[in-house]
Design an enzyme around this catalytic site. Structure first.
Site, PDB file in Angstrom:
ATOM      1  N   SER A 185      -1.747  -0.874  -4.147  1.00 23.26           N
ATOM      2  CA  SER A 185      -2.580   0.302  -4.319  1.00 23.26           C
ATOM      3  C   SER A 185      -2.035   1.447  -3.485  1.00 23.26           C
ATOM      4  O   SER A 185      -1.272   1.238  -2.531  1.00 23.26           O
ATOM      5  CB  SER A 185      -4.011  -0.006  -3.877  1.00 23.26           C
ATOM      6  OG  SER A 185      -4.812   1.157  -3.888  1.00 23.26           O
TER       7      SER A 185
ATOM      8  N   GLU B 215       0.828  -1.199   0.000  1.00 19.09           N
ATOM      9  CA  GLU B 215       0.000   0.000   0.000  1.00 19.09           C
ATOM     10  C   GLU B 215       0.867   1.256   0.000  1.00 19.09           C
ATOM     11  O   GLU B 215       1.858   1.342   0.717  1.00 19.09           O
ATOM     12  CB  GLU B 215      -0.960   0.010   1.196  1.00 19.09           C
ATOM     13  CG  GLU B 215      -0.286  -0.129   2.534  1.00 19.09           C
ATOM     14  CD  GLU B 215      -1.263  -0.385   3.673  1.00 19.09           C
ATOM     15  OE1 GLU B 215      -2.433  -0.726   3.400  1.00 19.09           O
ATOM     16  OE2 GLU B 215      -0.845  -0.263   4.845  1.00 19.09           O
ATOM     17  N   CYS B 216       0.501   2.188  -0.849  1.00 18.37           N
ATOM     18  CA  CYS B 216       1.127   3.501  -0.944  1.00 18.37           C
ATOM     19  C   CYS B 216       2.638   3.387  -1.116  1.00 18.37           C
ATOM     20  O   CYS B 216       3.111   2.985  -2.169  1.00 18.37           O
ATOM     21  CB  CYS B 216       0.749   4.358   0.255  1.00 18.37           C
ATOM     22  SG  CYS B 216       0.846   6.136  -0.095  1.00 18.37           S
ATOM     23  N   GLY B 217       3.450   3.689  -0.090  1.00 20.31           N
ATOM     24  CA  GLY B 217       4.890   3.585  -0.230  1.00 20.31           C
ATOM     25  C   GLY B 217       5.340   2.193  -0.610  1.00 20.31           C
ATOM     26  O   GLY B 217       6.302   2.023  -1.371  1.00 20.31           O
TER      27      GLY B 217
END
Length: 430
Positions: free
Chosen positions: A414, A321-323
């Site tokens: 994501s 997720e993200c990073g």
């Protein structure tokens, strides 16, 4: 029995985080067992709360979580503490849609009193109608007192006390400006540096020197011990191993998500920054964080990057997720255009050039499951056409947004930080 209250503000930048950290550390230093909570989906403030209280901080969110889940989580932690402090989010009634997800919504749901932190540096009696409006707008939100921040003189404070008396709200003290407790701000939000412990201790001393903490604790609500409240998950797959990335670059997690994973199997931690060997594992969780602040070191750790890519290729389940998603791309481009190779599980790149904030709650709709999360980033994805997307994503207002859930083999990635701790374990088969 625990004393519980919520620290809120009429608007952002009033100093509620500094006050919260100071109170947490003061209570800890006095020998209290203290439990921090944070309203909303924030995964940065909770890190600071955890540092101040030396115990994990817990998110409470009426958008991402069912109300019963919020109740259960709060009471299961609060009943075992002596002081429970909930820090609010933005202004008191600011939510995703009107006041949904606001500090007021959490205070009302849990029936705990609100202490307002008000930046009244440029205000005197005018604060009276503001406080009156906050008090009467929704009487079920119980405002128990006010702390005035950034007040330089006792004479100024005298005007503010008159305003509180006029609207019948207890005045709990004032804090003068103090550069020694200014929290360093960097990048996406609050950022810990080597001097942060000193800042927290200074905040605790500053709060204790200028307000009556005994009065603050007195207005808190008593949370009795309730032995029937248990917040434990049944271990259903104890033989599975889940490797979680945890270091300076990957640290944004929800404590209840980790607890949920602990019930699914055995948790081990590893560092994409420092480790050269990926542990033997059934699943990998690449949490969000600050990879863009550690690009050179992440890129130079070729052994880890190659092992992550090999694990994805052979079908190991990976959730990023993200990073963590950025790390799985071909490369990350920094603010000045420098390109740093990453794990290359996905062919896209993410870029910090021309930064633009993307922020908001997200409802992620899979074919047989809906789950809420939060999106907060400044980077953007480049060259992601043709990569399978397995969900539709909507804002809190029901508008479809461009965020995607990318997939490759058993890899799912994501920008969205999902909150899955409220789900039944059988809803997600890992």
């Amino acid at each position: 029995m625990s004393k519980a209250f919520l620290i809120a503000a009429p608007w952002s930048n009033s100093g509620k985080t500094t006050v919260t950290l100071g109170l947490l550390r003061w209570c800890l230093n006095q020998g209290y067992k203290v439990q921090p909570f944070k309203c909303g989906p924030d995964y940065i403030d909770t890190i600071h709360h955890s540092t101040a209280a030396k115990t994990p901080a817990i998110n409470l969110d009426t958008v991402m979580m069912p109300e019963q889940h919020v109740h259960t989580v709060f009471n299961s932690y609060a009943q075992n503490a002596e002081v429970s402090i909930v820090e609010g989010v933005m202004g008191l009634f600011d939510g995703a849609v009107k006041d949904k997800g606001s500090s007021a919504a959490v205070a009302k749901l849990l029936d705990i009193p609100v202490i307002l932190v008000v930046n009244a540096s440029s205000m005197a009696y005018t604060i009276a109608p503001i406080l009156h409006g906050l008090k009467t707008f929704d009487p079920s939100v119980k405002i128990a007192g006010v702390l005035f921040n950034f007040i330089k003189t006792a004479s100024h404070y005298a005007f503010l006390k008159e305003a509180c008396a006029a609207v019948d709200i207890p005045c709990l003290g004032y804090l003068p400006p103090n550069e020694a407790i200014a929290i360093p701000s960097r990048h996406l939000g609050l950022h810990i540096d080597k001097d942060f412990e000193t800042v927290i201790e200074n905040a605790a001393s500053h709060v204790a020197a200028h307000i009556s903490i005994s009065k603050v604790l007195d207005v808190g609500k008593d949370i009795p011990y309730m032995p029937k409240i248990k917040h434990e998950l049944t271990v259903v797959k104890a033989l599975k191993t889940i490797a979680i990335a945890k270091d300076e670059a990957f640290s944004f997690t929800y404590q209840e998500n980790l607890k949920w994973l602990e019930a699914m199997g055995t948790i081990i931690y590893f560092s994409p920054l420092h480790d050269t060997k990926l542990p033997k594992t059934d699943y990998i969780y690449l949490a969000g964080g600050y990879p863009e602040l550690h690009l050179e070191q992440l890129s130079k750790n070729k052994t880890m990057r190659h092992q992550i890519k090999a694990a994805a290729a052979r079908g190991v389940t990976i959730y990023a997720e993200c990073g963590g998603m950025m790390y799985l791309g071909d490369a990350i481009i920094d603010e000045s255009g420098g390109v740093y190779d990453m794990a290359n599980v996905f062919p896209f790149r993410t870029s910090m050039e021309a930064k633009k904030l993307t922020l908001g709650y997200r409802k992620v709709c899979f074919p047989h499951l809906e789950i809420w999360g939060h999106e907060f980033h400044y980077s953007k994805v480049l060259n992601d056409s043709g990569i399978p997307n397995i969900a539709e994503v909507f804002s809190a207002r029901g508008q479809e947004v461009s965020a995607k859930i990318y997939t490759y083999n058993n890899v799912y990635a994501s920008y969205i930080h999902l909150y899955w701790a409220a789900l039944k374990q059988e809803d997600i088969c890992i």
